[in-house]
Motif scaffolding. Structure first.
Motif, PDB file in Angstrom:
ATOM      1  N   SER A  28      -5.382  55.077  50.427  1.00 26.12           N
ATOM      2  CA  SER A  28      -6.170  54.188  51.270  1.00 26.12           C
ATOM      3  C   SER A  28      -7.190  55.041  52.023  1.00 26.12           C
ATOM      4  O   SER A  28      -7.231  56.252  51.858  1.00 26.12           O
ATOM      5  N   TYR A  30     -10.597  54.824  51.819  1.00 21.65           N
ATOM      6  CA  TYR A  30     -11.656  55.264  50.905  1.00 21.65           C
ATOM      7  C   TYR A  30     -13.002  55.457  51.607  1.00 21.65           C
ATOM      8  O   TYR A  30     -13.779  56.321  51.224  1.00 21.65           O
ATOM      9  N   LYS A  46     -17.314  54.222  48.288  1.00 19.31           N
ATOM     10  CA  LYS A  46     -15.900  53.873  48.450  1.00 19.31           C
ATOM     11  C   LYS A  46     -15.368  53.074  47.261  1.00 19.31           C
ATOM     12  O   LYS A  46     -14.204  53.203  46.897  1.00 19.31           O
ATOM     13  N   HIS A  50     -12.250  54.124  45.137  1.00 20.54           N
ATOM     14  CA  HIS A  50     -11.133  53.182  44.986  1.00 20.54           C
ATOM     15  C   HIS A  50     -10.751  53.028  43.513  1.00 20.54           C
ATOM     16  O   HIS A  50      -9.568  53.030  43.161  1.00 20.54           O
TER      17      HIS A  50
END
Length: 170
Positions: A28, A30, A46, A50
């Motif tokens: 998590s 990102y 991001k 991800h």
């Protein structure tokens, strides 16, 4: 063909940092990682992080499951003879051969050749180890047989002891 992943183009030390950060952050954060990469001179959004993180998490999870299952198998069925390892090598060899036959020119042949060579070396080492174990067991059985005969044990008892040491079924 889709464009090459920006993450794949990172230098090894930056990619290693990113992988470690993903694991530490439980896959998590990102946006923070994207900002940190930007500070280091790498522009990766991001969403791209991800996408990479999801695949990495899936591979890591699969590896953990496989490791846990392997530990359970070894605990349930110890493998002094190395049969599981030998079977695994044969499966990998078979899979490599199938890949070579189906994907041929699309494969990285030097990597496949190296994998095959390493499997071959592993197989030779395994066979050597098995021969050494058998020789030690045979030597131990012979030594026990001599001691048992001196101690006055009958031939059937000596033969039974020998079978137990060598792991031979009656």
């Amino acid at each position: 063909m889709p464009p090459r992943s920006k993450v794949a183009g990172l230098p090894p030390e930056v990619k290693a940092w990113l992988d470690q950060a993903l694991v530490e952050n439980n896959f998590s954060g990102y946006e923070v990682l994207s900002d940190e990469l930007a500070e280091r001179g790498y522009s990766i959004g991001k969403s791209a992080l991800h996408s990479y993180g999801q695949g990495f998490e899936e591979r890591l999870s699969a590896l953990k499951v496989a490791s846990e299952q392997a530990r359970a198998v070894v605990a349930a069925a110890p493998d002094e003879e190395g049969a599981v390892n030998e079977a695994l090598m044969r499966l990998v060899q078979e899979h490599l051969f199938k890949l070579l036959m189906t994907e041929g020119s699309q494969m990285d042949l030097p990597k496949v050749a190296k994998a095959v060579a390493e499997l071959g070396r592993a197989s030779v080492v395994q066979k050597k180890w098995q021969a050494e174990v058998r020789a030690k067991a045979e030597a131990a059985a012979s030594q026990v047989e001599k001691i048992a005969k001196k101690g006055g044990l009958d031939a059937d008892t000596v033969a039974e002891i020998r079978r137990e040491i060598l792991g031979v079924a009656a």
